[in-house]
Design a protein around this motif. Structure first.
Motif, short mmCIF file in Angstrom:
data_model
loop_
_atom_site.label_atom_id
_atom_site.label_comp_id
_atom_site.label_asym_id
_atom_site.label_seq_id
_atom_site.Cartn_x
_atom_site.Cartn_y
_atom_site.Cartn_z
N UNK A 1 0.87 -1.18 0.00
CA UNK A 1 0.00 0.00 0.00
C UNK A 1 0.90 1.22 0.00
N UNK A 2 0.69 2.12 -0.95
CA UNK A 2 1.49 3.34 -1.06
C UNK A 2 0.57 4.53 -0.77
N UNK A 3 1.07 5.46 0.00
CA UNK A 3 0.22 6.57 0.43
C UNK A 3 0.86 7.93 0.15
N UNK A 4 0.04 8.83 -0.37
CA UNK A 4 0.45 10.21 -0.63
C UNK A 4 -0.53 11.15 0.06
N UNK A 5 -0.10 12.36 0.32
CA UNK A 5 -1.04 13.37 0.81
C UNK A 5 -1.10 13.43 2.32
N UNK A 6 -2.14 14.12 2.79
CA UNK A 6 -2.30 14.39 4.22
C UNK A 6 -2.68 13.11 4.98
N UNK A 7 -1.88 12.75 5.98
CA UNK A 7 -2.13 11.49 6.72
C UNK A 7 -3.15 11.66 7.85
N UNK A 8 -3.59 12.88 8.12
CA UNK A 8 -4.53 13.08 9.24
C UNK A 8 -5.81 12.28 8.99
N UNK A 9 -6.34 11.69 10.07
CA UNK A 9 -7.47 10.79 9.91
C UNK A 9 -8.74 11.49 9.44
N UNK A 10 -8.82 12.80 9.69
CA UNK A 10 -10.09 13.46 9.38
C UNK A 10 -10.13 14.11 8.00
N UNK A 11 -9.14 13.83 7.15
CA UNK A 11 -9.24 14.35 5.78
C UNK A 11 -9.88 13.29 4.89
N UNK A 12 -10.57 13.72 3.82
CA UNK A 12 -11.16 12.75 2.90
C UNK A 12 -10.07 11.94 2.21
N UNK A 13 -10.46 10.80 1.69
CA UNK A 13 -9.43 9.89 1.19
C UNK A 13 -9.93 9.11 -0.03
N UNK A 14 -9.04 8.96 -1.00
CA UNK A 14 -9.38 8.14 -2.17
C UNK A 14 -8.36 7.03 -2.32
N UNK B 1 -2.48 18.64 0.46
CA UNK B 1 -2.58 19.04 1.88
C UNK B 1 -3.96 18.69 2.42
N UNK B 2 -4.91 18.53 1.51
CA UNK B 2 -6.31 18.44 1.94
C UNK B 2 -6.96 17.10 1.63
N UNK B 3 -6.18 16.17 1.14
CA UNK B 3 -6.75 14.86 0.78
C UNK B 3 -5.66 13.80 0.90
N UNK B 4 -6.06 12.56 1.07
CA UNK B 4 -5.08 11.46 1.13
C UNK B 4 -5.36 10.51 -0.01
N UNK B 5 -4.29 10.02 -0.63
CA UNK B 5 -4.44 9.04 -1.73
C UNK B 5 -3.71 7.76 -1.32
N UNK B 6 -4.44 6.65 -1.37
CA UNK B 6 -3.80 5.34 -1.21
C UNK B 6 -3.79 4.64 -2.56
N UNK B 7 -2.70 3.97 -2.83
CA UNK B 7 -2.63 3.15 -4.05
C UNK B 7 -2.24 1.74 -3.63
N UNK B 8 -3.12 0.78 -3.92
CA UNK B 8 -2.84 -0.63 -3.64
C UNK B 8 -2.80 -1.32 -5.01
N UNK B 9 -1.62 -1.28 -5.65
CA UNK B 9 -1.57 -1.57 -7.08
C UNK B 9 -1.62 -3.05 -7.46
N UNK B 10 -1.33 -3.93 -6.49
CA UNK B 10 -1.28 -5.35 -6.86
C UNK B 10 -1.65 -6.21 -5.64
#
Ligand SMILES: [Zn+2]
Length: 341
Positions: A47-60, A99-108
């Motif tokens: 799992x690769x993660x970019x963006x704001x890690x705070x739990x209360x930000x929206x996430x894709x 700064x305002x969103x988190x992106x997770x990438x689970x590519x495989x």
């Protein structure tokens, strides 16, 4: 490091590991969700993660490679991630946005399936039929998930048995990292069904029962169609195509309803029959059904979904702006008329 055979059989995994190794650590963080045995090797699920890690930000979250044969999904997701990492070096708009969103990438999710060129994982289980949830309506024979034998495709695993490690790791990750977000979207990338690019939403288990967030989904669909009127995706409940047992997104969506946050999992089914239609020789090669082989066609697929992915990222970040509007009662009615009559 992995065995040479693993690296040549799964260049996608090689690529993911190169991204992890060479990318700017200030931007990208990595987690190994589990390891799965393969020959004499152990293959990681990342799992690769970019963006704001705070739990209360929206996430894709972009997911791919649940079915090992569907390599194109993994490649599309990697291409998107590489573009983001490249832009983070120069694009102030993207820097501010993250700064305002988190992106997770689970590519495989299913590296052993990709190594073996199979839909299922190394134990012969179809991970997308492996959740402990049954359809209450009649599913298609075999394809809807069965418990007959791992030698047949779409095998669910034995009744009462623990979930497969890859499926379990995905579910744990979603619960820990995604359910905490006030609003989250998932795009799970697949190929192998139909001529057209399709976006599916739950349920896969019922044709009669709409999900609780039907109006939100309907509104999101309209936002996309009005913003990009020339796109050619079909947006529908998965149940309009076929019903299945054990769907991971049905299972996770139902769990997400226990708290107040909104979790909307979407599945992208890339219209792979169109590349088969243009090149019937692909039928000779099993992989060809699930993956464009001609280089120009591959390039086209790799770039064509970027607009959708970018749109979903922006819709996630801006959820407060449109979610409120989606609550008007007419949208529930319009959605039911469109999809459930
Ligand atoms: Zn698939």
């Amino acid at each position: 490091m992995h065995e040479i055979s693993t690296l040549t059989q799964i260049p996608e995994l090689h690529k993911i590991e190169a991204i992890i190794k060479w990318s700017n650590k200030a931007h990208l963080s990595t987690r190994v969700l589990c390891h799965v045995p393969c020959d004499d090797d152990l293959l990681p699920v990342y799992a690769l993660t970019l963006g704001n890690r705070a739990q209360d930000v929206p996430c894709i979250t972009f997911v791919a490679g649940i079915h090992g044969l569907e390599r194109i999904g993994t490649q599309v997701v990697i291409t998107f991630l590489e573009g983001l990492l490249e832009r983070l070096e120069w694009d102030q708009v993207l820097v501010d946005l993250l700064q305002r969103v988190r992106i997770h990438v689970l590519p495989l999710i299913n590296p052993v399936g990709m190594f073996n060129n199979t839909r299922s994982n190394g134990n012969g289980v179809d991970l997308m039929r492996n959740a402990p949830i049954d359809s209450h309506e009649k599913t298609i024979w075999l394809g809807g998930g069965h418990r007959i034998s791992p030698l047949l495709p779409w095998y669910r695993g034995k009744a009462g048995e623990a979930m497969q490690p890859e499926a379990q790791a995905l579910c744990d990750f979603v619960r820990q990292e995604i359910f905490t977000a006030p609003f989250s979207l998932v795009l799970d990338c697949h190929s192998g069904f139909g001529y057209r690019n399709q976006i599916w939403f739950p349920y896969a288990r019922s044709q009669r029962e709409p999900i609780k967030h039907l109006k939100e989904i309907y509104y999101l669909r309209n936002l996309f169609m009005h913003t990009y009127p020339n796109q050619d995706y079909v947006f529908e409940p998965q149940s309009q195509h076929y019903l299945v047992h054990g769907d991971l997104w049905d299972y996770l969506y139902l769990q997400s309803l226990k708290d107040g946050n909104i979790f909307l999992p979407l599945t992208l089914e890339m219209g792979s029959w169109r590349w088969v239609r243009k090149n019937p020789l692909q039928l000779r090669q099993l992989l060809g059904l699930y993956h464009p082989i001609k280089p120009h066609r591959l390039k086209r697929v790799l770039r064509s979904h970027l607009i959708l992915m970018e749109f979903l990222l922006h819709a996630t970040l801006s959820y407060k702006k449109w979610l409120r509007k989606s609550q008007a009662p007419e949208f529930e009615k319009l959605a039911r008329t469109l999809w459930y009559t």
